[in-house]
Design an enzyme around this catalytic site. Sequence first.
Site, PDB file in Angstrom:
ATOM      1  N   CYS A  84       0.808  -1.224   0.000  1.00  0.00           N
ATOM      2  CA  CYS A  84       0.000   0.000   0.000  1.00  0.00           C
ATOM      3  C   CYS A  84       0.836   1.267   0.000  1.00  0.00           C
ATOM      4  O   CYS A  84       0.295   2.366  -0.122  1.00  0.00           O
ATOM      5  CB  CYS A  84      -0.938   0.001   1.204  1.00  0.00           C
ATOM      6  SG  CYS A  84      -1.968  -1.469   1.309  1.00  0.00           S
ATOM      7  N   ILE A 210     -12.868  -0.988  -0.359  1.00  0.00           N
ATOM      8  CA  ILE A 210     -12.146  -1.491  -1.519  1.00  0.00           C
ATOM      9  C   ILE A 210     -12.464  -0.549  -2.674  1.00  0.00           C
ATOM     10  O   ILE A 210     -13.632  -0.351  -3.021  1.00  0.00           O
ATOM     11  CB  ILE A 210     -12.577  -2.931  -1.845  1.00  0.00           C
ATOM     12  CG1 ILE A 210     -12.154  -3.863  -0.716  1.00  0.00           C
ATOM     13  CG2 ILE A 210     -12.005  -3.395  -3.175  1.00  0.00           C
ATOM     14  CD1 ILE A 210     -12.787  -5.235  -0.783  1.00  0.00           C
ATOM     15  N   LYS A 330      -9.987   6.094   4.854  1.00  0.00           N
ATOM     16  CA  LYS A 330     -11.218   5.637   5.490  1.00  0.00           C
ATOM     17  C   LYS A 330     -12.456   6.023   4.693  1.00  0.00           C
ATOM     18  O   LYS A 330     -13.383   5.221   4.547  1.00  0.00           O
ATOM     19  CB  LYS A 330     -11.291   6.227   6.916  1.00  0.00           C
ATOM     20  CG  LYS A 330     -12.553   5.912   7.669  1.00  0.00           C
ATOM     21  CD  LYS A 330     -12.671   4.427   7.968  1.00  0.00           C
ATOM     22  CE  LYS A 330     -14.098   3.982   8.127  1.00  0.00           C
ATOM     23  NZ  LYS A 330     -14.885   3.964   6.931  1.00  0.00           N
ATOM     24  N   HIS A 334      -9.252   3.802  -0.969  1.00  0.00           N
ATOM     25  CA  HIS A 334      -7.881   3.295  -0.914  1.00  0.00           C
ATOM     26  C   HIS A 334      -7.566   2.369  -2.089  1.00  0.00           C
ATOM     27  O   HIS A 334      -7.374   1.166  -1.895  1.00  0.00           O
ATOM     28  CB  HIS A 334      -7.670   2.575   0.419  1.00  0.00           C
ATOM     29  CG  HIS A 334      -6.299   2.057   0.654  1.00  0.00           C
ATOM     30  ND1 HIS A 334      -5.160   2.664   0.135  1.00  0.00           N
ATOM     31  CD2 HIS A 334      -5.855   0.969   1.357  1.00  0.00           C
ATOM     32  CE1 HIS A 334      -4.093   1.975   0.509  1.00  0.00           C
ATOM     33  NE2 HIS A 334      -4.485   0.941   1.241  1.00  0.00           N
TER      34      HIS A 334
END
Length: 392
Positions: A84, A210, A330, A334
């Site tokens: 990430c 997701i 959040k 992401h």
Amino acid sequence: MANVRIAGTGMTAFGEHAGRTGRDLFAEAGIDALEDAQLDPDDIDELYYGNFMGELAEHQGHQAPLFAEAIGIDAPATRFEAACASGGTAVRAAVQAVRNGEADAVLVGGTERMTDMGTAGATDGLSIAADDLYEIKAGMTFPGAYALMASAYLDAYDADADDLAHIAVKNHDNAVVNEKAHFQSAITVEDALEAPRVASPLGLYDACPISDGAAAVVLTSESFAADHDLDAPVTVTGTGQGTDNLALQDRESLYRTPAAETAAETAYAEADITPADVDCAEVHDCFTIAEVLATESLGFFEPGEGLTAAKDGKTTRDGSIPVNLSGGLKAKGHPVGATGVAQIAELTKLLAGTHARSDALDDPSVGIAHNAGGTVATATVHVLERTTEVDA
């Protein structure tokens, strides 16, 4: 070392992009960044690109030259993979290339397509950022890993898990006006506390979604910006990277992130600033506990004090150090390869006064981007500062 200017930014909306390919998403973000910088593809010396799961999500490796072609860039193209933190490591390499005089203009970006994999497929795909031999084969997933980190933190400081809900509420509230955000709706503390548990003590609202998406920025030398009369008021003045043991069981602590601490120390030293100089931050809050660990690693709070920062109003829009004004991972979303670059784009707009949440800041001059890979086995930190002059 040459100063590194941010000349342009581009970003797709983060969310579900059914039917769109990764190259399509990256082309949108990259072309927007070039147009924002008022540059052509031929002006770019290098393309640095972050991506984690291209082989799994699209059965496509060797993406860097393919995605350069999608933008029309005929220059060396390199892909960076650090889970990430793939985008953050790509940004760091681009900064170093410009500083060292290896390039005058670099387009650095990242992309991830994940929603077509489904929840189970994406969760399984993300898990390969953990230790296959000792974690994945034992059934470890990242919700479970961060739940272990959260439990260790709560036990160490005799803390209340309910305080995590305030972080989720804050970041959802920040994202309401972000047109690029995956979630643009507010939630309450009660919503967060009553949501189904994903991996105790973490619930549904403690986890990021997701997402699909792409982001890009154009970095240039100060002399290039002056020669091309670019509007580039934000400078990257510090960059750092740190590494930790990959598997949780091999670490000294489950509730500290020394990779981020190392990255922050390096970035602060390069920029010649301290945590007290920072006006706003975009941090890697893949889970609410991750924001807590990030703010402590960055030196905003002492160990054990970051958990209640949102509840106490310290990291809210009107707090002493607003964190994740974009909505963070959040709520903004992401798409992992894009995240570290998107943080740079968001901070650039916040410091330049063109962000939807710019009204929360009073003449800001310093921002921090914190990007983490896996359970923070990799971390990058970048210092951005607003300047008013470009020297030839």
